[in-house]
Design an enzyme around this catalytic site. Structure first.
Site, PDB file in Angstrom:
ATOM      1  N   HIS A  89       0.840  -1.200   0.000  1.00  0.00           N
ATOM      2  CA  HIS A  89       0.000   0.000   0.000  1.00  0.00           C
ATOM      3  C   HIS A  89       0.876   1.251   0.000  1.00  0.00           C
ATOM      4  O   HIS A  89       2.070   1.194   0.307  1.00  0.00           O
ATOM      5  CB  HIS A  89      -0.917  -0.006   1.220  1.00  0.00           C
ATOM      6  CG  HIS A  89      -2.058  -0.975   1.090  1.00  0.00           C
ATOM      7  ND1 HIS A  89      -3.041  -1.112   2.025  1.00  0.00           N
ATOM      8  CD2 HIS A  89      -2.370  -1.847   0.085  1.00  0.00           C
ATOM      9  CE1 HIS A  89      -3.920  -2.016   1.633  1.00  0.00           C
ATOM     10  NE2 HIS A  89      -3.528  -2.484   0.457  1.00  0.00           N
ATOM     11  N   GLU A 120       1.125   3.796   2.000  1.00  0.00           N
ATOM     12  CA  GLU A 120       1.785   4.163   3.264  1.00  0.00           C
ATOM     13  C   GLU A 120       3.055   3.352   3.475  1.00  0.00           C
ATOM     14  O   GLU A 120       4.078   3.870   3.926  1.00  0.00           O
ATOM     15  CB  GLU A 120       0.851   3.902   4.452  1.00  0.00           C
ATOM     16  CG  GLU A 120      -0.441   4.688   4.440  1.00  0.00           C
ATOM     17  CD  GLU A 120      -1.567   3.950   3.721  1.00  0.00           C
ATOM     18  OE1 GLU A 120      -1.322   3.364   2.656  1.00  0.00           O
ATOM     19  OE2 GLU A 120      -2.699   3.964   4.224  1.00  0.00           O
ATOM     20  N   THR A 169     -24.435  -4.252 -30.519  1.00  0.00           N
ATOM     21  CA  THR A 169     -23.164  -3.657 -30.941  1.00  0.00           C
ATOM     22  C   THR A 169     -22.191  -4.734 -31.410  1.00  0.00           C
ATOM     23  O   THR A 169     -21.460  -4.544 -32.387  1.00  0.00           O
ATOM     24  CB  THR A 169     -22.565  -2.832 -29.777  1.00  0.00           C
ATOM     25  OG1 THR A 169     -23.490  -1.788 -29.463  1.00  0.00           O
ATOM     26  CG2 THR A 169     -21.226  -2.225 -30.143  1.00  0.00           C
ATOM     27  N   ARG A 196      -5.959  -0.777 -26.417  1.00  0.00           N
ATOM     28  CA  ARG A 196      -4.860  -0.836 -27.370  1.00  0.00           C
ATOM     29  C   ARG A 196      -3.920   0.332 -27.119  1.00  0.00           C
ATOM     30  O   ARG A 196      -3.889   1.306 -27.848  1.00  0.00           O
ATOM     31  CB  ARG A 196      -5.412  -0.815 -28.804  1.00  0.00           C
ATOM     32  CG  ARG A 196      -6.287  -2.026 -29.107  1.00  0.00           C
ATOM     33  CD  ARG A 196      -6.836  -2.043 -30.502  1.00  0.00           C
ATOM     34  NE  ARG A 196      -7.895  -1.083 -30.728  1.00  0.00           N
ATOM     35  CZ  ARG A 196      -9.194  -1.295 -30.461  1.00  0.00           C
ATOM     36  NH1 ARG A 196      -9.579  -2.443 -29.935  1.00  0.00           N
ATOM     37  NH2 ARG A 196     -10.094  -0.369 -30.718  1.00  0.00           N
ATOM     38  N   THR A 198     -30.167   1.317 -27.508  1.00  0.00           N
ATOM     39  CA  THR A 198     -31.112   0.466 -26.775  1.00  0.00           C
ATOM     40  C   THR A 198     -30.626   0.212 -25.350  1.00  0.00           C
ATOM     41  O   THR A 198     -31.337   0.500 -24.374  1.00  0.00           O
ATOM     42  CB  THR A 198     -31.310  -0.888 -27.499  1.00  0.00           C
ATOM     43  OG1 THR A 198     -31.629  -0.619 -28.868  1.00  0.00           O
ATOM     44  CG2 THR A 198     -32.408  -1.703 -26.862  1.00  0.00           C
TER      45      THR A 198
END
Ligand code: AOF
Ligand code: ZN
Length: 371
Positions: free
Chosen positions: A53, A55, A199, A210, A299
Site C-alpha cells: 500500500h 503508506e 453492438t 490498445r 437500446t
C-alpha cells in the site's frame, strides 16, 4: 487545524495516487507523503493489488526519518489484513506523530476504524482535507463499497445534430482519431468494458485496450446477450483477456460453443426485452468491478439510463450532421411534458482533436420540481 501547507502536501499525495489510475484495480488509487520539519522524507503510491500500500512504500522510503513525521494520505489507512497487513499498525510502528487523511475508507472492514486506531495510540488525526478531489480518484471503489454496484461511465459519440448512428445502425466512425485514442485511456482505467449484443453484431468491436505499456491490464469484457446471439467467431473472443456473457438462455447446449470460444457465461433474469440490469451490476460488483465503462448502442444506453444506472456520460460531439433519419443517443419512450426531462450537469468540456468532449452527470433538476 489544517493550514495551506497541509493542502499542498495533500495535493502532492493526490498526484501520486493518480499514477495508479490504470493499475490498482480492484483496489483504490491511494497516495501518501511523509513530511518532517517542512521536508518530504518519503512518498509512495499504491500500484497494484497484492503489492504494498501507499503508506508502506512511503515508510520504506523514509526509513528512520518517519519518526515524528506527519503522514498525508488520500484514503484512511487500512486496519485489516487483506492481501497485505494493516497500514495503521505500520504507521504506528514507524512512530508517526500526525495523520492527515482526505477521506474515510468506505470499505466496511475499515470505515473509520483505521483512524480510530491511530487516535487511540495518541496520533493526532485529521480527516476531510481535499475530500472532493480524493473521492473523484475512486468513484468506482466508493460506489462498489457503498452501493454494491460499479460506477457506470457511458461513452457516446454524436453529430452536432445529436445523432449517434445512421438508421441502418452504421456508426463507424463519427468521431476522429484523437477522440478514439482518448476513449482508449478511459477504457484503460475501467475494471470492465460492457456492451450489448446489438453492438457486437453491428460493429464486431474488440472492446480491449490498445495502448502501449509493460504492465497493461486488460479490463474484463462484458456482453449483455439475452437470446445468446453472439457468434463464437466474434473478434472480442479472440483477443487477450476475459469475456463474460450475461444471458437469459439457460440451455447448456446453447452455452457450449461460446464457452469453447473462451467466454464465461452467466445466467441473468430477463426484464422486458433485455436483462435485469440491477442483477447484472450486482454480479459485477461481486466480481470486484469498480468502474464499468459502457460502450453500446441506443437500446442498452436507454435502458441503463431509465434504470438510473448511468453515473457519468462521456459525450464526444463531432462537427458533422447526420440528418432526420439518424438515431439519437438514448432509446427512450417519448416524453410528453417538460417535467419528464432528464436533467444533467455538464462538469467538463474540452476539445479533443476536431471533436468536443462533454462530461455530464445526472443532476437533480430543482427548476423542474418547483415549476
Ligand atoms: C491503504 N492504502 O494504498 C490502499 C488501501 O487486499 P489489500 O491488503 O490490498 O487491501 C485492500 C483494501 O485496503 C481496499 O479494499 C481498501 O479498503 C484498502 N486500500 N488502503 O491504507 C492503500 N490501496
Ligand atoms: Zn493499507
Amino acid at each position: 487545524m489544517a493550514d495551506s501547507r497541509d493542502y499542498a502536501y495533500m495535493a502532492r499525495a493526490l498526484r501520486l495516487a493518480q499514477r495508479g489510475l490504470t493499475t490498482t484495480d480492484p483496489n483504490p488509487r491511494v497516495g501518501c507523503v511523509l513530511v518532517d520539519a517542512g521536508r518530504i522524507v518519503g512518498e509512495g503510491w499504491h500500484e497494484r493489488a497484492g503489492e504494498a500500500h501507499a503508506e508502506v512504500l512511503a515508510l520504506v522510503a523514509a526509513g528512520p526519518q518517519a519518526r515524528g513525521a506527519t503522514a498525508y494520505i488520500t484514503l484512511e489507512p487500512c486496519c485489516h489484513h487483506g492481501r497485505t497487513p494493516p497500514c495503521s499498525q505500520a504507521l504506528l510502528a514507524a512512530g508517526i506523530r500526525r495523520a492527515v487523511v482526505a477521506m474515510q475508507d468506505p470499505n466496511p472492514w475499515v470505515a473509520g476504524r483505521g483512524l480510530a486506531e491511530l487516535q487511540a495510540a495518541g496520533v493526532e488525526t485529521e480527516c476531510g482535507i481535499m475530500e472532493q478531489e480524493a473521492r473523484e480518484l475512486n468513484p468506482g471503489f466508493i460506489m462498489r463499497m457503498s452501493n454494491r454496484r460499479p460506477f457506470v461511465r457511458c461513452k457516446l459519440a454524436m453529430s452536432l445534430d445529436g445523432r449517434t448512428a445512421m438508421a441502418s445502425g452504421e456508426s463507424q466512425w463519427i468521431t476522429g482519431e484523437a477522440a478514439r485514442l482518448d476513449v482508449q485511456h478511459w477504457r484503460a482505467r475501467a475494471s470492465a468494458i460492457m456492451t450489448g449484443v446489438g453492438t457486437v453484431l453491428a460493429d464486431d468491436p474488440g472492446l480491449n485496450v490498445r495502448l502501449a505499456g509493460e504492465r497493461l491490464r486488460q479490463p474484463l469484457r462484458v456482453i449483455l446477450d439475452p437470446e445468446l446471439a453472439t457468434p463464437p467467431s466474434a473478434r472480442t473472443l479472440r483477443l487477450d483477456g476475459q469475456v463474460l456473457i450475461f444471458t437469459a438462455v439457460t440451455a447448456a447446449e446453447r452455452w457450449a460453443p461460446l464457452e469453447a470460444a473462451g467466454a464465461q457465461l452467466i445466467a441473468a433474469p430477463r426484464q422486458g426485452l433485455g436483462l435485469e440490469l440491477t442483477a447484472v451490476l450486482g454480479e459485477l460488483a461481486r466480481r470486484e468491478i469498480n468502474e464499468l465503462h459502457l460502450e453500446c448502442g441506443a437500446t442498452l444506453a436507454g435502458a441503463m439510463l431509465r434504470a438510473g444506472l448511468i453515473d457519468e456520460m462521456l459525450i464526444y460531439l463531432a462537427p458533422l450532421l447526420l440528418g432526420d433519419g439518424a438515431l439519437g443517443l438514448f432509446h427512450l419512450p417519448e416524453l410528453r411534458r417538460m417535467s419528464e426531462r432528464i436533467p444533467l450537469e455538464i462538469i467538463d468540456v474540452r476539445a479533443i482533436g476536431r471533436d468536443w468532449r462533454f462530461t455530464a452527470r445526472p443532476a437533480p433538476d430543482a427548476e423542474c420540481r418547483s415549476g
